[in-house]
Design a protein around this motif. Structure first.
Motif, PDB file in Angstrom:
ATOM      1  N   ASN A 440     -10.684  -6.298  -1.420  1.00 35.31           N
ATOM      2  CA  ASN A 440      -9.350  -5.889  -1.832  1.00 35.31           C
ATOM      3  C   ASN A 440      -9.370  -5.302  -3.234  1.00 35.31           C
ATOM      4  N   ALA A 441      -8.734  -4.130  -3.400  1.00 31.77           N
ATOM      5  CA  ALA A 441      -8.671  -3.486  -4.716  1.00 31.77           C
ATOM      6  C   ALA A 441      -7.236  -3.393  -5.238  1.00 31.77           C
ATOM      7  N   LEU A 442      -6.265  -4.029  -4.551  1.00 32.94           N
ATOM      8  CA  LEU A 442      -4.867  -3.950  -4.965  1.00 32.94           C
ATOM      9  C   LEU A 442      -4.484  -5.094  -5.888  1.00 32.94           C
ATOM     10  N   GLU A 446       1.266  -4.889  -5.170  1.00 24.76           N
ATOM     11  CA  GLU A 446       1.177  -3.493  -4.754  1.00 24.76           C
ATOM     12  C   GLU A 446       1.177  -3.344  -3.229  1.00 24.76           C
ATOM     13  N   ILE A 447       1.732  -2.217  -2.791  1.00 22.73           N
ATOM     14  CA  ILE A 447       1.753  -1.839  -1.368  1.00 22.73           C
ATOM     15  C   ILE A 447       1.218  -0.419  -1.268  1.00 22.73           C
ATOM     16  N   VAL A 448       0.401  -0.166  -0.255  1.00 22.74           N
ATOM     17  CA  VAL A 448      -0.086   1.190   0.001  1.00 22.74           C
ATOM     18  C   VAL A 448       0.758   1.801   1.114  1.00 22.74           C
ATOM     19  N   TRP A 449       1.244   3.013   0.841  1.00 26.27           N
ATOM     20  CA  TRP A 449       2.148   3.706   1.782  1.00 26.27           C
ATOM     21  C   TRP A 449       1.505   5.040   2.161  1.00 26.27           C
ATOM     22  N   TYR A 492       2.238   1.151   6.305  1.00 20.63           N
ATOM     23  CA  TYR A 492       2.319   0.404   5.052  1.00 20.63           C
ATOM     24  C   TYR A 492       1.350  -0.773   5.149  1.00 20.63           C
ATOM     25  N   MET A 493       0.698  -1.095   4.044  1.00 19.29           N
ATOM     26  CA  MET A 493      -0.241  -2.219   4.062  1.00 19.29           C
ATOM     27  C   MET A 493      -0.191  -2.948   2.728  1.00 19.29           C
ATOM     28  N   ARG A 494      -0.196  -4.267   2.809  1.00 22.37           N
ATOM     29  CA  ARG A 494      -0.296  -5.087   1.612  1.00 22.37           C
ATOM     30  C   ARG A 494      -1.173  -6.289   1.907  1.00 22.37           C
ATOM     31  N   VAL A 495      -1.638  -6.923   0.845  1.00 19.61           N
ATOM     32  CA  VAL A 495      -2.492  -8.109   0.961  1.00 19.61           C
ATOM     33  C   VAL A 495      -1.641  -9.341   0.713  1.00 19.61           C
ATOM     34  N   GLY A 599      -9.855   0.437  -2.266  1.00 19.90           N
ATOM     35  CA  GLY A 599     -10.175   1.171  -3.487  1.00 19.90           C
ATOM     36  C   GLY A 599     -10.989   2.429  -3.242  1.00 19.90           C
ATOM     37  N   ARG A 600     -10.990   2.943  -1.985  1.00 18.47           N
ATOM     38  CA  ARG A 600     -11.772   4.126  -1.650  1.00 18.47           C
ATOM     39  C   ARG A 600     -10.852   5.245  -1.176  1.00 18.47           C
ATOM     40  N   THR A 601     -11.345   6.473  -1.306  1.00 19.36           N
ATOM     41  CA  THR A 601     -10.650   7.637  -0.767  1.00 19.36           C
ATOM     42  C   THR A 601     -11.635   8.417   0.086  1.00 19.36           C
ATOM     43  N   LEU A 602     -11.296   8.599   1.353  1.00 19.80           N
ATOM     44  CA  LEU A 602     -12.182   9.314   2.271  1.00 19.80           C
ATOM     45  C   LEU A 602     -12.079  10.823   2.057  1.00 19.80           C
TER      46      LEU A 602
END
Length: 813
Positions: A440-442, A446-449, A492-495, A599-602
């Protein structure tokens, strides 16, 4: 003049029929001259009669009216070469040119061996010759410039230079089976009369007859005038009761070496002219012989026939097996080839695509060869005994065992299923060998949208789909679109603190909680509500198959190592089965969101191939155009060269012809209310491609080539041509898969036809969304009013759309 007779059969009658049989129809004169778009009746009649036609003006006028509606065109080829196969010499010379083109050589130092069976030390020695339809088990020596057809060479034979030899099965004048033996010189003309210097075996006919001790009357009937007496109608070729007896007549090539007994045997033989042989030949046996030779050669060359670049089809193979008594031996050989292809040593690069093709082909042909409800061993007696122990073990390991309880239909279905599973494994394994354990890098709050548009495919669909795209490359045109002013595909994704995975769907209004690893890995059902999200998480590292987890690691332990549980929410604001690429684009959104949590970008290449692998894991198949269409904004033409990992090249196009804000609302998007799972269509089309179905290959090639025309129309901002090409793309889709349409769809298209340049169902077809390109703003308005008043069904409706310039966007909130 065509009409039905008293028996209901069509026949020609009346003045048109009389003229046809009296004067004939010349293709280039009476027919072609009536098809030009600028032709008119008066010009047609004048030009045809001036060219020598004997038809009267009234009948020509009727003929013109019949012909003018036939579509006709002339294409001027930028490069061409005319090869003539008229004379024996041309058969050799034109055949040599074809062979040179095929192997890329400017010269040949061999003969042309066409469909011959060469076994047991048999060989052909010589050059510049055509040898066809022979069974050769000994040495055939050729002097050059020879045409040799239909011989069984069981002992050494030498044929002098320029001499031709063919043996043809047939029936004699009494209907008894015989073999016609024809010996002649390559320069002999069968058209020239005796008075024109006709030769036989290179010798003037009168001289040859003098050597043979016979007269002209022995070759021609007295009612044939001397000016018509030629080698074509001369009774000069003997018939033999056994094929092997053709050797008795080799001396005909050089009558000077013949002895009195030879000439006496020839004079006493039952002889035939080529004209008679043409009518007495046993055509069925002629072609059966060639089919059996062809079958033998194919059976010896299965490795070559199943090369990636071979067009050898399951239909051709089924035809061979239907006409052989050695079906069990054939199937044994095919299974041995499948096992060899299955070996990892022979599965590198695109060669790994061959095994799925072989095993799918076997499944397809077996389903055609017998009663599907019968056990395999009953349909193909002795098959099990012919297989080796290693082959039995391999079949059992692949769930293709041949015990007495296995029915033919079940075995064939399992073989085809294995083909698709193997294809999926090849694609999945072509990516990264291992995925790092997820972390996990959040931050805790934080939420990723992630959100992405849908896509329209307006050209090249199916060329992006494996294995076609991997073996031939692909070329598609798609456009990113918002629906009702919003990108409709979101995640949407959160930890969370609790070590579980919660997946929710806003559009479905459902939610699940996963605490066990087996629950997460149970995603291979394409119709499952959360299969896509489960598979994305598993492929991203929450699986012992994709990441290096210690044996026995539980999901709880994985999540604790990761740094917490996961809450993933999806939203697809599009009707299910839309044809707008929803599933693939949602896969791209979910994977991008998950990787951002890590924490990655494809990169685009990584993302596109990851979605390809994701869909193969789900067994839904699919290509790469959907995810590219939604991940990259705007209108674009996307091309990829052959290879296991597509490296897509994207070139942007003006979207004016598609953008309602620019084209004055001439394009409409209508939801038909009909749904169909794309997996079903994909399985049928990909299966026919694996079988190398000729019609499927031809249609895919046409779809591939149409894409550039669509791109050019978009670049010119030519909405008429664009609409017509969209319609052409739809016709090709229907040609590729007739089930991509149905009566309800065709009824809808029939209603709107007067108002549109073209239309197509988006995606794989069968239902979903219909894109219409209307002839004008007024016509678009009429279509809206008509379908709003009388919709196709209770679910169908119009959707507003606009071009999305951004594509996939992922942000951390």
């Amino acid at each position: 003049g065509m009409q039905r007779n008293s028996e209901g059969r069509l026949e020609l009658a009346g003045k048109m029929s009389e003229a046809l049989f009296k004067y004939g129809l010349d293709f280039y004169r009476e027919i072609c001259c009536g098809m030009g778009s600028e032709a008119n009746s008066a010009q047609y009649i004048k030009s045809v009669q001036q060219s020598g036609s004997l038809w009267d003006s009234a009948l020509l006028g009727r003929l013109f009216e019949s012909l003018r509606s036939i579509p006709f065109g002339v294409n001027v080829l930028p490069r061409c070469e005319f090869l003539h196969f008229g004379t024996s010499r041309q058969v050799i010379s034109s055949g040599n040119i074809l062979m040179q083109r095929d192997i890329g050589s400017t010269s040949l130092n061999t003969c042309l061996s066409i469909n011959n069976e060469i076994i047991d030390g048999g060989e052909i020695a010589g050059t510049n010759a055509w040898v066809e339809g022979c069974k050769i088990s000994s040495r055939l020596t050729l002097g050059g410039e020879n045409v040799i057809v239909g011989l069984d060479v069981d002992e050494p034979i030498s044929v002098p230079s320029q001499m031709c030899f063919d043996v043809i099965p047939g029936r004699d004048r009494n209907g008894k089976k015989v073999w016609f033996v024809r010996c002649y010189n390559i320069y002999d003309s069968f058209k020239d009369s005796i008075g024109q210097g006709a030769t036989f075996c290179g010798i003037p006919v009168p001289e040859w007859l003098e050597l043979a001790g016979t007269e002209l009357e022995d070759l021609w009937d007295i009612d044939i005038p001397i000016e018509q007496q030629s080698l074509w109608n001369a009774r000069i070729f003997p018939a033999v009761s056994k094929h092997s007896r053709y050797c008795e007549w080799l001396w005909l090539f050089n009558p000077a070496e013949g002895n009195p007994e030879d000439f006496q045997a020839w004079r006493g033989a039952e002889r035939y002219s080529s004209a008679e042989i043409a009518t007495l030949t046993d055509q069925e046996e002629f072609y059966q012989r060639r089919s059996l030779i062809r079958a033998y050669e194919i059976r010896r060359s299965l490795r070559k026939m199943f090369r990636g670049d071979s067009g050898f089809s399951a239909g051709e193979l089924a035809h061979i097996l239907k006409n052989t008594e050695e079906q069990s031996e054939w199937i044994c050989n095919l299974l041995a080839e499948a096992r060899w292809r299955y070996s990892s040593d022979n599965s590198n690069g695109l060669d790994s695509m061959v095994f799925p093709r072989v095993i799918h082909t076997i499944g397809s042909i077996l389903s055609e060869l017998g009663d599907g409800d019968m056990p395999v061993e009953k349909v193909f007696p002795g098959l099990c005994e012919k297989l080796t122990g290693a082959e039995h073990d391999w079949l059992c390991s692949a769930e293709l065992g041949l015990d007495s309880s296995v029915k033919l239909r079940e075995w064939a279905q399992q073989a085809r299923k294995l083909a698709f599973e193997s294809l999926g494994k090849v694609i999945i394994s072509s990516g990264s060998n291992s995925t790092p354990q997820p972390r996990n890098a959040l931050r805790s709050d934080e939420i990723v949208w992630g959100r992405a548009p849908a896509r329209f495919d307006t050209g090249g669909g199916w060329t992006d789909t494996p294995p076609y795209s991997l073996e031939h490359g692909g070329c598609v045109i798609d456009t990113a679109v918002n629906l009702n002013s919003q990108p409709p595909i979101q995640a949407y994704m959160r930890v969370i603190d609790e070590p579980v995975i919660r997946i929710s769907s806003i559009d479905l209004g459902t939610r699940i909680e996963i605490s066990l690893l087996d629950e997460l890995l149970d995603y291979r059902k394409a119709t499952g509500d959360y299969a896509l999200a489960k598979a994305a998480l598993a492929l991203s590292g929450f699986s012992p198959e994709t990441a290096d987890w210690p044996k026995g690691t539980t999901l709880k332990q994985m999540l604790e190592e990761f740094g917490g549980g996961i809450e993933l929410t999806t939203l697809a604001a599009i009707p299910k089965g839309s044809g707008l690429g929803t599933s693939s684009i949602m896969g791209a959104v979910i994977l991008s969101v998950i990787q951002r949590v890590f924490g990655r970008t494809l990169t685009h290449k990584e993302l596109f191939h990851s979605v390809l692998c994701l869909e193969q894991s789900l067994t839904t198949g699919g290509g790469w155009q959907d995810q590219i269409g939604g991940a990259v904004g705007g209108a674009k033409i996307v091309t990829a060269e052959p290879g296991l990992i597509p490296d897509a090249r994207i070139h942007f196009l003006p979207a004016d012809v598609l953008d309602p804000r620019i084209n004055n609302d001439q394009t409409l998007l209508y939801y038909t209310g009909i749904t169909r799972l794309a997996k079903d269509i994909l399985g049928q089309v990909v299966g026919r491609y694996l079988d190398r179905d000729r019609k499927t290959l031809f249609t895919l090639k046409q779809i591939h080539s149409l894409t550039q025309q669509v791109a050019e129309a978009m670049s010119r901002k030519d909405i008429r041509s664009f609409g017509q090409l969209v319609g052409a793309a739809w016709q090709l889709n229907k040609q590729l898969d007739p089930n991509s349409t149905n009566d309800e769809v065709e009824a809808l298209l029939s209603r709107i036809q007067p108002y549109i340049f073209g239309a197509k169902l988006l995606g794989a077809g069968g239902g979903g969304f219909l894109l219409m390109v209307c002839k004008s703003t007024e016509d678009a308005g009429k279509v809206r009013v008509m379908l709003d008043r009388e919709p196709a069904n209770e679910r169908s409706r119009f959707f507003n759309y606009d071009i999305n310039p951004e594509g996939l966007v992922v942000t951390v909130c």
